[in-house]
Design a protein around this motif. Structure first.
Motif, PDB file in Angstrom:
ATOM      1  N   ALA A   1       0.848  -1.206   0.000  1.00  0.00           N
ATOM      2  CA  ALA A   1       0.000   0.000   0.000  1.00  0.00           C
ATOM      3  C   ALA A   1       0.876   1.246   0.000  1.00  0.00           C
ATOM      4  CB  ALA A   1      -0.925  -0.003   1.210  1.00  0.00           C
ATOM      5  N   LEU A   2       1.890   1.235   0.842  1.00  0.00           N
ATOM      6  CA  LEU A   2       2.816   2.363   0.917  1.00  0.00           C
ATOM      7  C   LEU A   2       3.463   2.612  -0.441  1.00  0.00           C
ATOM      8  CD1 LEU A   2       4.474   4.531   2.348  1.00  0.00           C
ATOM      9  CD2 LEU A   2       5.967   2.721   3.218  1.00  0.00           C
ATOM     10  N   SER A   3       3.886   1.555  -1.081  1.00  0.00           N
ATOM     11  CA  SER A   3       4.526   1.660  -2.392  1.00  0.00           C
ATOM     12  C   SER A   3       3.577   2.288  -3.424  1.00  0.00           C
ATOM     13  CB  SER A   3       4.975   0.268  -2.846  1.00  0.00           C
ATOM     14  OG  SER A   3       5.420   0.310  -4.164  1.00  0.00           O
ATOM     15  N   LYS A   4       2.327   1.869  -3.406  1.00  0.00           N
ATOM     16  CA  LYS A   4       1.335   2.400  -4.367  1.00  0.00           C
ATOM     17  C   LYS A   4       1.041   3.879  -4.079  1.00  0.00           C
ATOM     18  CE  LYS A   4       0.599  -1.562  -6.444  1.00  0.00           C
ATOM     19  NZ  LYS A   4       0.988  -1.819  -7.827  1.00  0.00           N
ATOM     20  N   PHE A   5       0.820   4.203  -2.798  1.00  0.00           N
ATOM     21  CA  PHE A   5       0.568   5.609  -2.455  1.00  0.00           C
ATOM     22  C   PHE A   5       1.781   6.468  -2.816  1.00  0.00           C
ATOM     23  CE2 PHE A   5      -2.592   3.983   0.816  1.00  0.00           C
ATOM     24  CZ  PHE A   5      -3.707   4.536   0.195  1.00  0.00           C
ATOM     25  N   ASP A   6       2.970   5.934  -2.574  1.00  0.00           N
ATOM     26  CA  ASP A   6       4.201   6.654  -2.885  1.00  0.00           C
ATOM     27  C   ASP A   6       4.299   6.950  -4.384  1.00  0.00           C
ATOM     28  OD1 ASP A   6       6.642   7.835  -1.948  1.00  0.00           O
ATOM     29  OD2 ASP A   6       7.717   6.166  -2.883  1.00  0.00           O
ATOM     30  N   LYS A   7       3.925   5.964  -5.213  1.00  0.00           N
ATOM     31  CA  LYS A   7       3.933   6.175  -6.676  1.00  0.00           C
ATOM     32  C   LYS A   7       2.995   7.309  -7.062  1.00  0.00           C
ATOM     33  CE  LYS A   7       5.313   1.664  -8.389  1.00  0.00           C
ATOM     34  NZ  LYS A   7       4.870   0.357  -8.867  1.00  0.00           N
ATOM     35  N   VAL A   8       1.833   7.344  -6.427  1.00  0.00           N
ATOM     36  CA  VAL A   8       0.874   8.412  -6.739  1.00  0.00           C
ATOM     37  C   VAL A   8       1.456   9.772  -6.359  1.00  0.00           C
ATOM     38  CG1 VAL A   8      -1.420   9.381  -6.293  1.00  0.00           C
ATOM     39  CG2 VAL A   8      -1.142   6.906  -6.525  1.00  0.00           C
ATOM     40  N   THR A   9       2.085   9.862  -5.184  1.00  0.00           N
ATOM     41  CA  THR A   9       2.637  11.158  -4.762  1.00  0.00           C
ATOM     42  C   THR A   9       3.764  11.613  -5.681  1.00  0.00           C
ATOM     43  OG1 THR A   9       4.209  10.205  -3.175  1.00  0.00           O
ATOM     44  CG2 THR A   9       2.024  10.809  -2.326  1.00  0.00           C
ATOM     45  N   LYS A  10       4.435  10.655  -6.310  1.00  0.00           N
ATOM     46  CA  LYS A  10       5.520  11.021  -7.234  1.00  0.00           C
ATOM     47  C   LYS A  10       4.982  11.494  -8.584  1.00  0.00           C
ATOM     48  CE  LYS A  10       9.346   8.629  -5.185  1.00  0.00           C
ATOM     49  NZ  LYS A  10       9.423   7.395  -4.464  1.00  0.00           N
ATOM     50  N   THR A  11       3.846  10.946  -9.008  1.00  0.00           N
ATOM     51  CA  THR A  11       3.277  11.353 -10.294  1.00  0.00           C
ATOM     52  C   THR A  11       2.275  12.492 -10.144  1.00  0.00           C
ATOM     53  OG1 THR A  11       1.575   9.641 -10.166  1.00  0.00           O
ATOM     54  CG2 THR A  11       3.594   9.089 -11.380  1.00  0.00           C
ATOM     55  N   ASP A  12       1.675  12.597  -8.969  1.00  0.00           N
ATOM     56  CA  ASP A  12       0.690  13.646  -8.700  1.00  0.00           C
ATOM     57  C   ASP A  12       0.969  14.211  -7.308  1.00  0.00           C
ATOM     58  OD1 ASP A  12      -1.503  15.300  -8.435  1.00  0.00           O
ATOM     59  OD2 ASP A  12      -3.002  13.696  -8.481  1.00  0.00           O
ATOM     60  N   ALA A  13       1.960  15.079  -7.227  1.00  0.00           N
ATOM     61  CA  ALA A  13       2.441  15.607  -5.939  1.00  0.00           C
ATOM     62  C   ALA A  13       1.394  16.428  -5.191  1.00  0.00           C
ATOM     63  CB  ALA A  13       3.694  16.451  -6.163  1.00  0.00           C
ATOM     64  N   ASN A  14       0.306  16.794  -5.850  1.00  0.00           N
ATOM     65  CA  ASN A  14      -0.743  17.593  -5.209  1.00  0.00           C
ATOM     66  C   ASN A  14      -1.941  16.762  -4.771  1.00  0.00           C
ATOM     67  OD1 ASN A  14       0.642  20.045  -5.418  1.00  0.00           O
ATOM     68  ND2 ASN A  14       0.021  20.231  -7.553  1.00  0.00           N
TER      69      ASN A  14
END
Length: 165
Positions: free
Chosen positions: A23-36
């Motif tokens: 889950a952390l890995s997936k959320f982290d990917k989102v924050t990297k592609t959509d920082a907002n």
């Protein structure tokens, strides 16, 4: 955007299944592609809490980022407050709970009382090495202040009420 939605769904599914690292890995990917994406930052923080190797400062940074991006979401602030109490970051916790109460006045009593009780339980454990009568009194006073706030009283109002015949 479609990729973000897909990753968020996968992250929530991993959370439900108890796979917090995934889950952390997936959320982290989102924050990297959509920082907002405040929800992704919040999810990252929540998942991180459950991953043993996660660092306190990284978790706190993720909570702060979520709250900064969506400052009107009281859950982001109260969850950050709860994490901070557990981590022994009592000033941060107090600020986060106060902010949640300010944003969501209808539920302010719950935020205040949660901080009061959690602080009362956790502070003596965290500050064990420094716990003397004066420190214990400080912890009790701060807890009492927030318990009083939770029922709409300040210290003067409580004293006046208690002294009435």
């Amino acid at each position: 955007m479609e990729e973000t939605d897909k990753l968020m769904k996968q992250a929530y599914q991993a959370l439900e299944e108890g796979d917090y690292s995934k889950a952390l890995s997936k959320f982290d990917k989102v924050t990297k592609t959509d920082a907002n994406n405040a929800e992704a930052w919040f999810g990252k923080a929540e998942a991180s809490v459950l991953v043993p190797k996660a660092k306190t400062e990284d978790i706190l940074a993720a909570y702060k980022k979520a709250a900064e991006l969506d400052p009107k979401n009281p859950m982001y602030h109260s969850s950050m407050g709860s994490f901070c109490v557990e981590a022994g970051l009592f000033n941060d916790a107090e600020g986060a709970y106060k902010k949640a109460a300010e944003i969501d006045p209808d539920n302010a009593p719950y935020y205040y009382s949660e901080f009061a009780v959690e602080y009362f339980k956790r502070a003596p454990v965290v500050m064990e090495a420094y716990m003397d009568d004066k420190t214990e009194e400080m912890v009790i006073k701060k807890s009492l202040k927030y318990l009083l706030l939770s029922i709409g009283l300040d210290e003067a109002g409580a004293l006046e009420l208690l002294q009435r015949k």
